[in-house]
Design an enzyme around this catalytic site. Structure first.
Site, PDB file in Angstrom:
ATOM      1  N   CYS A  86      -6.440  -2.894   4.731  1.00  0.00           N
ATOM      2  CA  CYS A  86      -5.515  -3.394   5.762  1.00  0.00           C
ATOM      3  C   CYS A  86      -6.087  -4.493   6.857  1.00  0.00           C
ATOM      4  O   CYS A  86      -6.550  -5.707   6.165  1.00  0.00           O
ATOM      5  CB  CYS A  86      -4.954  -2.472   6.622  1.00  0.00           C
ATOM      6  SG  CYS A  86      -3.364  -2.967   7.434  1.00  0.00           S
ATOM      7  N   HIS A 203      -3.180   1.878   2.617  1.00  0.00           N
ATOM      8  CA  HIS A 203      -3.923   2.749   3.529  1.00  0.00           C
ATOM      9  C   HIS A 203      -4.061   4.031   2.585  1.00  0.00           C
ATOM     10  O   HIS A 203      -3.507   4.936   2.873  1.00  0.00           O
ATOM     11  CB  HIS A 203      -3.240   3.171   4.726  1.00  0.00           C
ATOM     12  CG  HIS A 203      -3.321   2.218   5.810  1.00  0.00           C
ATOM     13  ND1 HIS A 203      -4.532   1.961   6.583  1.00  0.00           N
ATOM     14  CD2 HIS A 203      -2.411   1.219   6.080  1.00  0.00           C
ATOM     15  CE1 HIS A 203      -4.303   0.892   7.374  1.00  0.00           C
ATOM     16  NE2 HIS A 203      -2.956   0.486   7.193  1.00  0.00           N
ATOM     17  N   GLU A 205      -6.741   5.934   2.844  1.00  0.00           N
ATOM     18  CA  GLU A 205      -6.944   7.087   3.921  1.00  0.00           C
ATOM     19  C   GLU A 205      -6.013   7.681   4.468  1.00  0.00           C
ATOM     20  O   GLU A 205      -6.354   8.848   5.079  1.00  0.00           O
ATOM     21  CB  GLU A 205      -8.253   6.351   4.814  1.00  0.00           C
ATOM     22  CG  GLU A 205      -7.545   5.635   6.006  1.00  0.00           C
ATOM     23  CD  GLU A 205      -6.864   4.585   5.993  1.00  0.00           C
ATOM     24  OE1 GLU A 205      -6.568   4.010   4.752  1.00  0.00           O
ATOM     25  OE2 GLU A 205      -6.536   3.756   6.851  1.00  0.00           O
TER      26      GLU A 205
END
Lengths: 232, 81
Positions: A86, A203, A205
């Site tokens: 990002c 994302h 994560e």
């Protein structure tokens, strides 16, 4: 293998990345303040999401001048691995480590939702544990995720198999409707020529636990860990 | 001495902010608008060296390397004595 998560003023996904590396990858990881310049200890770096420097001037534009970034360039040149997520992708583009730029979303809104992306190549250290064509469900959260580049750059990315993930529908079809932000060719993530630097808008994560709605992001970290285990 | 730097999106780069502004302006009753493009404007105060050409060169480098992203933006520099 040791991971580092770079922290700029305004980074806000640094703890998520740290959590995933320590808990799911099960490897040592440090936070690296943006004024630190010694990266000798690390095998892989994560440049996390957030709003470094408040997105002043352009998203990622000012983070490029942080002292750590010269070391990141040398780190990447040495063949070690860099994952920009990002805002991290935006920083890598501004720093010239990846081609192109990320501009305001087509429909202006900040978009925060789960999307689907298709893995376009398993020939990267970040996707080698996945089949080409795999569909991942990952969250996006950005206002400037509209990937732009000139025709020549796009052709090079395509020829060199450097488009790593593209926005798709849940069946893996690349459609205009599945493109959340207007990104050229539905591009959600690309790698550099040496394939050791990946930038992506979604994302992974934030998608490593079923409780969060998807654990598909684990495959990216699993690939990177397998790569590091193989080179160690 | 003062430098003025204008940064604008290259032709062909989508400007959704410009489009939204155009729409609002048209709602106010202004017509005959074919396009609105939004850009950035910087005023930079410089030490008075009496060398406007050197200042232009230095500010142009600043514009190229920091104030604009040459992949998506063009810039124009004006120097005022």
């Amino acid at each position: 293998m040791k991971f580092g998560v770079i922290v700029f003023p305004g980074s806000n996904c640094d703890h998520d990345a740290y959590h995933v590396i320590s808990k799911h990858v099960g490897q040592p990881v440090d936070f690296i303040w943006h004024r630190d310049t010694n990266l000798d200890l690390y095998d892989a770096l994560i440049i996390p999401g957030g709003f470094s420097y408040g997105d002043y001037l352009r998203a990622g534009a000012l983070a490029r001048f942080s002292p750590v970034m010269d070391s990141v360039k040398k780190f990447a040149a040495s063949g070690r691995f860099v994952l920009g997520i990002c805002n991290g992708f935006q920083i890598l583009c501004e720093a010239g480590l990846l081609p192109g730029a990320l501009i305001r979303n087509r429909d202006l809104h900040f978009i925060c939702e789960h999307v689907f992306v298709r893995v376009e190549t398993s020939d990267t250290p970040f996707t080698n544990e996945m089949e080409r064509g795999s569909v991942l469900q990952l969250p996006i959260a950005h206002a400037e995720g509209n990937y732009v580049c000139d025709d020549q750059t796009l052709a090079t990315l395509q020829q060199d198999d450097r488009i790593v993930v593209r926005y798709c529908d849940r069946n893996g079809e690349i459609t205009k409707a599945a493109n959340p932000n207007g990104a050229r060719d539905n591009i959600a993530g690309i790698c550099n020529r040496k394939r050791n630097v990946l930038g992506l808008m979604p994302h992974p994560e934030r998608a490593c636990e079923d409780l969060l709605g998807s654990s598909d992001g684990r495959d990216i970290f699993r690939s990177l860990a397998a790569t590091l285990a193989a080179v160690a | 001495m003062k430098a003025k730097v204008y940064v604008s999106l290259k032709p062909g780069i989508l400007d959704p902010q410009g489009k939204a502004i155009q729409h609002s302006v048209e709602l106010l009753g202004f017509d005959g608008i074919s396009d609105v493009r939004q850009g950035k404007y910087f005023e930079i105060s410089l030490a008075d060296t009496g060398e406007p050409e050197a200042a232009r060169e230095s500010v142009s480098r600043m514009a190229r390397e920091v104030l604009s992203n040459p992949i998506i933006e063009d810039y124009r520099v004006e120097i005022e004595a």
